[in-house]
Design a protein around this motif. Sequence first.
Motif, PDB file in Angstrom:
ATOM      1  N   MET A  44      30.852 -53.437  12.318  1.00  0.00           N
ATOM      2  CA  MET A  44      29.692 -52.612  12.020  1.00  0.00           C
ATOM      3  C   MET A  44      30.157 -51.175  11.808  1.00  0.00           C
ATOM      4  N   SER A  45      29.589 -50.472  10.842  1.00  0.00           N
ATOM      5  CA  SER A  45      30.010 -49.106  10.545  1.00  0.00           C
ATOM      6  C   SER A  45      29.339 -48.120  11.488  1.00  0.00           C
ATOM      7  N   SER A  46      29.957 -46.939  11.612  1.00  0.00           N
ATOM      8  CA  SER A  46      29.385 -45.898  12.464  1.00  0.00           C
ATOM      9  C   SER A  46      28.193 -45.266  11.757  1.00  0.00           C
ATOM     10  N   ASP A  47      27.445 -44.432  12.487  1.00  0.00           N
ATOM     11  CA  ASP A  47      26.282 -43.769  11.911  1.00  0.00           C
ATOM     12  C   ASP A  47      26.670 -42.826  10.781  1.00  0.00           C
ATOM     13  N   ARG A  48      27.890 -42.293  10.820  1.00  0.00           N
ATOM     14  CA  ARG A  48      28.299 -41.351   9.786  1.00  0.00           C
ATOM     15  C   ARG A  48      28.801 -42.047   8.534  1.00  0.00           C
ATOM     16  N   ASP A  49      29.128 -43.319   8.609  1.00  0.00           N
ATOM     17  CA  ASP A  49      29.556 -44.054   7.416  1.00  0.00           C
ATOM     18  C   ASP A  49      28.310 -44.485   6.674  1.00  0.00           C
ATOM     19  N   ASN A  50      28.193 -44.052   5.447  1.00  0.00           N
ATOM     20  CA  ASN A  50      26.989 -44.323   4.686  1.00  0.00           C
ATOM     21  C   ASN A  50      27.323 -45.270   3.542  1.00  0.00           C
ATOM     22  N   PRO A  51      27.052 -46.562   3.703  1.00  0.00           N
ATOM     23  CA  PRO A  51      27.413 -47.518   2.658  1.00  0.00           C
ATOM     24  C   PRO A  51      26.635 -47.325   1.362  1.00  0.00           C
ATOM     25  N   ILE A  52      25.461 -46.742   1.423  1.00  0.00           N
ATOM     26  CA  ILE A  52      24.663 -46.539   0.217  1.00  0.00           C
ATOM     27  C   ILE A  52      25.316 -45.486  -0.671  1.00  0.00           C
ATOM     28  N   ARG A  53      25.721 -44.396  -0.085  1.00  0.00           N
ATOM     29  CA  ARG A  53      26.327 -43.319  -0.861  1.00  0.00           C
ATOM     30  C   ARG A  53      27.836 -43.491  -1.005  1.00  0.00           C
ATOM     31  N   GLY A  54      28.438 -44.364  -0.192  1.00  0.00           N
ATOM     32  CA  GLY A  54      29.864 -44.610  -0.308  1.00  0.00           C
ATOM     33  C   GLY A  54      30.732 -43.483   0.203  1.00  0.00           C
ATOM     34  N   ARG A  55      30.192 -42.637   1.067  1.00  0.00           N
ATOM     35  CA  ARG A  55      30.997 -41.546   1.630  1.00  0.00           C
ATOM     36  C   ARG A  55      30.543 -41.262   3.053  1.00  0.00           C
ATOM     37  N   ARG A  56      31.421 -40.661   3.793  1.00  0.00           N
ATOM     38  CA  ARG A  56      31.137 -40.332   5.184  1.00  0.00           C
ATOM     39  C   ARG A  56      30.482 -38.954   5.255  1.00  0.00           C
ATOM     40  N   GLU A  57      29.429 -38.846   6.042  1.00  0.00           N
ATOM     41  CA  GLU A  57      28.795 -37.547   6.229  1.00  0.00           C
ATOM     42  C   GLU A  57      29.681 -36.686   7.113  1.00  0.00           C
ATOM     43  N   MET A  58      29.433 -35.388   7.134  1.00  0.00           N
ATOM     44  CA  MET A  58      30.305 -34.451   7.839  1.00  0.00           C
ATOM     45  C   MET A  58      29.971 -34.375   9.322  1.00  0.00           C
ATOM     46  N   SER A  59      31.014 -34.225  10.121  1.00  0.00           N
ATOM     47  CA  SER A  59      30.833 -34.039  11.565  1.00  0.00           C
ATOM     48  C   SER A  59      30.547 -32.567  11.838  1.00  0.00           C
ATOM     49  N   GLN A  60      30.089 -32.264  13.036  1.00  0.00           N
ATOM     50  CA  GLN A  60      29.829 -30.885  13.425  1.00  0.00           C
ATOM     51  C   GLN A  60      31.123 -30.079  13.368  1.00  0.00           C
ATOM     52  N   ALA A  61      32.223 -30.633  13.830  1.00  0.00           N
ATOM     53  CA  ALA A  61      33.507 -29.931  13.799  1.00  0.00           C
ATOM     54  C   ALA A  61      33.909 -29.594  12.358  1.00  0.00           C
ATOM     55  N   GLU A  62      33.708 -30.533  11.437  1.00  0.00           N
ATOM     56  CA  GLU A  62      34.035 -30.279  10.027  1.00  0.00           C
ATOM     57  C   GLU A  62      33.157 -29.162   9.466  1.00  0.00           C
ATOM     58  N   LEU A  63      31.887 -29.167   9.815  1.00  0.00           N
ATOM     59  CA  LEU A  63      30.967 -28.136   9.337  1.00  0.00           C
ATOM     60  C   LEU A  63      31.360 -26.750   9.835  1.00  0.00           C
ATOM     61  N   LEU A  64      31.813 -26.670  11.070  1.00  0.00           N
ATOM     62  CA  LEU A  64      32.186 -25.381  11.653  1.00  0.00           C
ATOM     63  C   LEU A  64      33.503 -24.847  11.103  1.00  0.00           C
ATOM     64  N   GLU A  65      34.297 -25.685  10.467  1.00  0.00           N
ATOM     65  CA  GLU A  65      35.595 -25.272   9.919  1.00  0.00           C
ATOM     66  C   GLU A  65      35.543 -24.928   8.432  1.00  0.00           C
ATOM     67  N   LEU A  66      34.381 -24.978   7.822  1.00  0.00           N
ATOM     68  CA  LEU A  66      34.268 -24.710   6.392  1.00  0.00           C
ATOM     69  C   LEU A  66      34.557 -23.242   6.073  1.00  0.00           C
ATOM     70  N   PRO A  67      35.072 -22.965   4.864  1.00  0.00           N
ATOM     71  CA  PRO A  67      35.283 -21.572   4.434  1.00  0.00           C
ATOM     72  C   PRO A  67      33.953 -20.865   4.191  1.00  0.00           C
ATOM     73  N   ALA A  68      34.000 -19.591   3.806  1.00  0.00           N
ATOM     74  CA  ALA A  68      32.797 -18.760   3.640  1.00  0.00           C
ATOM     75  C   ALA A  68      31.804 -19.337   2.639  1.00  0.00           C
ATOM     76  N   THR A  69      32.290 -19.938   1.577  1.00  0.00           N
ATOM     77  CA  THR A  69      31.426 -20.629   0.622  1.00  0.00           C
ATOM     78  C   THR A  69      32.036 -21.987   0.313  1.00  0.00           C
ATOM     79  N   VAL A  70      31.183 -22.916  -0.074  1.00  0.00           N
ATOM     80  CA  VAL A  70      31.639 -24.260  -0.434  1.00  0.00           C
ATOM     81  C   VAL A  70      31.007 -24.663  -1.754  1.00  0.00           C
TER      82      VAL A  70
END
Length: 78
Positions: free
Chosen positions: A1-27
């Motif tokens: 079974m996939s985790s909540d962040r694995d989205n089979p419909i969109r085929g990509r993993r959503e971002m974790s809080q840690a990933e969001l906090l590490e983003l540069p000034a603009t994306v």
Amino acid sequence: MSSDRDNPIRGRREMSQAELLELPATVDLETANRALGLGRSKGYELAKRGEYPCRLLKLGNAYRVVTAELQALLGLAA
């Protein structure tokens, strides 16, 4: 079974809080769409209509999203 962040419909993993906090000034719009759980088409549609949930910067043909606003929208503002 996939985790909540694995989205089979969109085929990509959503971002974790840690990933969001590490983003540069603009994306790029693709990264912001992923953070918000938006598909590519929906994100671009909202951007073109001026209805994207964060402020966008348009640089030529490219959109950039201010990370601080994206984080605030997601409840991660410091």
